[in-house]
Design a protein around this motif. Structure first.
Motif, short mmCIF file in Angstrom:
data_model
loop_
_atom_site.label_atom_id
_atom_site.label_comp_id
_atom_site.label_asym_id
_atom_site.label_seq_id
_atom_site.Cartn_x
_atom_site.Cartn_y
_atom_site.Cartn_z
N TYR A 105 49.22 29.09 31.59
CA TYR A 105 49.13 28.10 30.53
C TYR A 105 48.67 28.84 29.29
O TYR A 105 47.72 29.63 29.35
CB TYR A 105 48.12 26.98 30.86
CG TYR A 105 48.55 26.10 32.00
CD1 TYR A 105 49.35 24.99 31.76
CD2 TYR A 105 48.19 26.39 33.30
CE1 TYR A 105 49.75 24.17 32.81
CE2 TYR A 105 48.58 25.58 34.35
CZ TYR A 105 49.36 24.48 34.10
OH TYR A 105 49.77 23.68 35.14
N ASP A 106 49.32 28.63 28.18
CA ASP A 106 49.00 29.36 26.94
C ASP A 106 48.99 30.86 27.18
O ASP A 106 48.10 31.58 26.69
CB ASP A 106 47.66 28.90 26.36
CG ASP A 106 47.75 27.64 25.53
OD1 ASP A 106 48.86 27.08 25.43
OD2 ASP A 106 46.73 27.21 24.97
N LEU A 108 48.16 32.70 29.65
CA LEU A 108 47.13 33.28 30.51
C LEU A 108 47.08 32.53 31.83
O LEU A 108 47.30 31.32 31.88
CB LEU A 108 45.75 33.21 29.84
CG LEU A 108 45.59 34.05 28.57
CD1 LEU A 108 44.26 33.73 27.90
CD2 LEU A 108 45.68 35.53 28.87
N ALA A 109 46.80 33.27 32.90
CA ALA A 109 46.66 32.67 34.23
C ALA A 109 45.30 33.08 34.80
O ALA A 109 44.91 34.24 34.71
CB ALA A 109 47.77 33.12 35.17
N MET A 110 44.61 32.13 35.40
CA MET A 110 43.33 32.44 36.03
C MET A 110 43.57 33.10 37.38
O MET A 110 44.49 32.73 38.11
CB MET A 110 42.52 31.15 36.22
CG MET A 110 41.10 31.39 36.70
SD MET A 110 40.02 29.93 36.58
CE MET A 110 40.96 28.69 37.41
N VAL A 111 42.74 34.10 37.70
CA VAL A 111 42.78 34.79 38.98
C VAL A 111 41.37 34.82 39.55
O VAL A 111 40.38 34.66 38.82
CB VAL A 111 43.34 36.23 38.86
CG1 VAL A 111 44.81 36.21 38.50
CG2 VAL A 111 42.54 37.05 37.85
N GLU A 112 41.29 35.04 40.86
CA GLU A 112 39.97 35.00 41.52
C GLU A 112 39.89 36.05 42.62
O GLU A 112 40.87 36.31 43.33
CB GLU A 112 39.77 33.61 42.13
CG GLU A 112 38.49 33.46 42.92
CD GLU A 112 38.34 32.07 43.52
OE1 GLU A 112 37.30 31.46 43.32
OE2 GLU A 112 39.30 31.61 44.18
N ILE A 113 38.72 36.62 42.73
CA ILE A 113 38.36 37.44 43.88
C ILE A 113 37.19 36.74 44.54
O ILE A 113 36.17 36.46 43.90
CB ILE A 113 37.95 38.88 43.48
CG1 ILE A 113 39.16 39.62 42.93
CG2 ILE A 113 37.37 39.62 44.67
CD1 ILE A 113 38.85 41.02 42.43
N GLN A 114 37.35 36.40 45.82
CA GLN A 114 36.30 35.68 46.55
C GLN A 114 36.03 36.36 47.87
O GLN A 114 36.95 36.56 48.68
CB GLN A 114 36.70 34.22 46.77
CG GLN A 114 35.61 33.41 47.42
CD GLN A 114 35.96 31.93 47.47
OE1 GLN A 114 37.05 31.52 47.10
NE2 GLN A 114 35.03 31.14 47.92
N SER A 140 33.93 29.40 37.93
CA SER A 140 34.97 28.38 37.95
C SER A 140 35.60 28.37 36.57
O SER A 140 35.05 28.93 35.63
CB SER A 140 34.39 27.01 38.32
OG SER A 140 35.43 26.07 38.50
N GLY A 141 36.74 27.71 36.45
CA GLY A 141 37.39 27.64 35.15
C GLY A 141 38.59 26.71 35.19
O GLY A 141 38.99 26.22 36.24
N SER A 142 39.15 26.50 34.03
CA SER A 142 40.33 25.65 33.90
C SER A 142 41.44 26.46 33.26
O SER A 142 41.23 27.59 32.81
CB SER A 142 40.02 24.42 33.04
OG SER A 142 39.84 24.80 31.68
N GLU A 143 42.63 25.86 33.19
CA GLU A 143 43.72 26.52 32.49
C GLU A 143 43.45 26.47 30.99
O GLU A 143 42.69 25.64 30.51
CB GLU A 143 45.06 25.87 32.82
CG GLU A 143 45.22 24.46 32.33
CD GLU A 143 44.74 23.42 33.33
OE1 GLU A 143 44.74 22.24 32.94
OE2 GLU A 143 44.37 23.75 34.46
#
Length: 160
Positions: A105-106, A108-114, A140-143
Motif C-alpha cells: 500500500y503506498d 510499501l509492504a509490512m514484513v515481520e520476523i517473529q 505492530s503496524g498498519s498499511e
C-alpha cells in the motif's frame, strides 16, 4: 428516529430511499479507490493460482497462499516462504528471512520476523524491490495510506 402514535417512523419513505441511494453511490466511489486486477484467485487442490475474466488460467496454481493483485503485484507463499509476483506470474523477489509479509500500500509492504517464543514479532517495511526501508523496530503496524502508517513500539505506544 422519531415515531408517531402508532409506532411508525415519521421519516418519509422517499427520504429513506434518498439516503440509501447516497450511501450506495458513496460505496461505489470508494470501491474505485483501489482498482481491481483483471486476475482472480483460483484453487486447484491445495494450490492457488490466477485466472482472467474469461476463466482462463494465466498463472498456474502453484502457491500455498495468495492475495489479490494491488498495483500489479500480489503477495504469495511458495513452499512456506513469502514472495511477490507480477501479473505474468514472474517472481519479483522472495522473502525467506521473514515469517510474515503483507500486501503493498503506498509502495510499501509490512514484513515481520517473529521468534517462536514471542507474542509480537518485529515489524518494518520493504519497498517494491524487497529492500528493507523502515527497520524492524515495531511490534505492530498498519498499511500505509497517504504516506502514514500507524505503528506500535516495544513499549506498547502507538503513533504514526
Amino acid at each position: 428516529m422519531e415515531l408517531d402514535n402508532a409506532g411508525e417512523s415519521k421519516t418519509p419513505k422517499n427520504c429513506i430511499i434518498l439516503i440509501i441511494a447516497i450511501l450506495a453511490t458513496a460505496f461505489v466511489l470508494v470501491g474505485d479507490e483501489f482498482p481491481r486486477s483483471p486476475l482472480y484467485i483460483v484453487r486447484r487442490g491445495d494450490k492457488l493460482g490466477f485466472m482472467n475474466r474469461q476463466g482462463q488460467i494465466v498463472i498456474p496454481p502453484r502457491f500455498d497462499n495468495a492475495d489479490e493483485f494491488l498495483d500489479g503485484v500480489a503477495r504469495v507463499n511458495i513452499d512456506g516462504h513469502w514472495a511477490f509476483i507480477d501479473e505474468n506470474g514472474r517472481v519479483l523477489f522472495r522473502l525467506p528471512n521473514y515469517t510474515n509479509a503483507w500486501s503493498f500500500y503506498d509502495d510499501l509492504a509490512m514484513v515481520e520476523i517473529q521468534r517462536p517464543d514471542e507474542v509480537d514479532g518485529h515489524r518494518g517495511y520493504i519497498d517494491h524491490t524487497g529492500k528493507l526501508v523502515i527497520p524492524l523496530r515495531f511490534r505492530s503496524g498498519s498499511e500505509f495510506a497517504e504516506g502514514l502508517a500507524a505503528v506500535k513500539n516495544s513499549r506498547g505506544k502507538w503513533g504514526y
